[in-house]
Design an enzyme around this catalytic site. Structure first.
Site, PDB file in Angstrom:
ATOM      1  N   GLY A  51       0.833  -1.191   0.000  1.00  0.00           N
ATOM      2  CA  GLY A  51       0.000   0.000   0.000  1.00  0.00           C
ATOM      3  C   GLY A  51       0.868   1.242   0.000  1.00  0.00           C
ATOM      4  N   CYS A  52       0.398   2.309   0.618  1.00  0.00           N
ATOM      5  CA  CYS A  52       1.162   3.547   0.693  1.00  0.00           C
ATOM      6  C   CYS A  52       2.479   3.316   1.417  1.00  0.00           C
ATOM      7  CB  CYS A  52       0.345   4.610   1.430  1.00  0.00           C
ATOM      8  SG  CYS A  52       1.224   6.150   1.681  1.00  0.00           S
ATOM      9  N   PHE A  53       3.581   3.782   0.837  1.00  0.00           N
ATOM     10  CA  PHE A  53       4.876   3.509   1.470  1.00  0.00           C
ATOM     11  C   PHE A  53       5.069   4.253   2.780  1.00  0.00           C
ATOM     12  CE2 PHE A  53       6.891   6.248  -2.198  1.00  0.00           C
ATOM     13  CZ  PHE A  53       6.201   7.368  -1.781  1.00  0.00           C
ATOM     14  N   CYS A  76       3.003   4.115   5.229  1.00  0.00           N
ATOM     15  CA  CYS A  76       2.582   3.129   6.220  1.00  0.00           C
ATOM     16  C   CYS A  76       3.655   2.066   6.429  1.00  0.00           C
ATOM     17  CB  CYS A  76       1.291   2.447   5.778  1.00  0.00           C
ATOM     18  SG  CYS A  76      -0.205   3.238   6.359  1.00  0.00           S
TER      19      CYS A  76
END
Length: 206
Positions: free
Chosen positions: A42-44, A46
């Site tokens: 997902g979003c890096f 996170c």
């Protein structure tokens, strides 16, 4: 802040050791003890925030991998046209944590059964991915996936392939959670995930 300074000091020591030993035929720390993993969940922001709180991890760098565009920018990656995924390169001390354990945390920190999506983040750039380096990592990934399949009701959609090239993301993406704790994404998405993993003992207490 202290943790960031400590990581920076350790990395500086590694490269100083490399510089001193490169002409002496010595076995240096980076060759003997240090390994890196490249994963996308997902979003890096996170992924980075999670692994920066794992014992044995020395540094985490946000970037891009898995696509066809050379030197991609964040804007290009988020457009979905580069083929790249948002990933993190995780440098870790093999004396303190194994690659298998990095993968265990990876499965726990995101949902690999949702194709090209993590929560409200949608698009191929947010796909679950593991980019292995070498035969040992490849075998470890195959073994880890078989174990992880028992944890999810739906099939795992994680892309698995050999790392071609890792591109470091723009500077403002690095240590994003540390530098922007009050940003909405950090407050409502990252912080709850960190707290959940901390309560489970997956990451260390601050």
């Amino acid at each position: 802040m202290k943790r960031t300074l400590l990581r920076m000091s350790m990395i500086t020591m590694i490269f100083m050791t490399l510089a001193m030993c490169q002409n002496k035929g010595s076995i240096v720390m980076s060759e003997k003890n240090i390994e890196n993993a490249v994963v996308g969940g997902g979003c890096f922001w996170c992924v980075e925030a999670v692994f920066e709180r794992v014992e044995g991890v020395i540094d985490v760098v946000s970037g891009y991998a898995g696509g066809h565009k050379k030197n991609p920018t964040y804007k290009e990656v988020t457009s979905g046209g580069t083929g790249h995924a948002e990933v993190c390169q995780i440098m870790f001390d093999k004396d303190k944590i194994y690659y298998d354990e990095i993968l265990d945390i990876f499965w726990e920190a995101h949902d690999p059964s949702t194709l090209n999506r993590q929560g409200n983040d949608r698009g191929t750039q947010y796909r679950s991915a593991i980019y292995y380096q070498g035969e040992n990592q490849k075998l470890a990934v195959q073994k880890s996936i078989k174990k992880a399949e028992k944890l999810f009701d739906d099939p795992i959609t994680t892309e698995v392939k050999e790392l071609d090239k890792f591109y470091v993301a723009e500077g403002y993406h690095q240590d994003y959670f540390e530098n922007n704790p009050n940003a909405p994404y950090c407050t409502f998405i990252i912080a709850p995930k960190i707290n959940k993993l901390r309560k489970k003992g997956t990451i260390w207490e601050e």
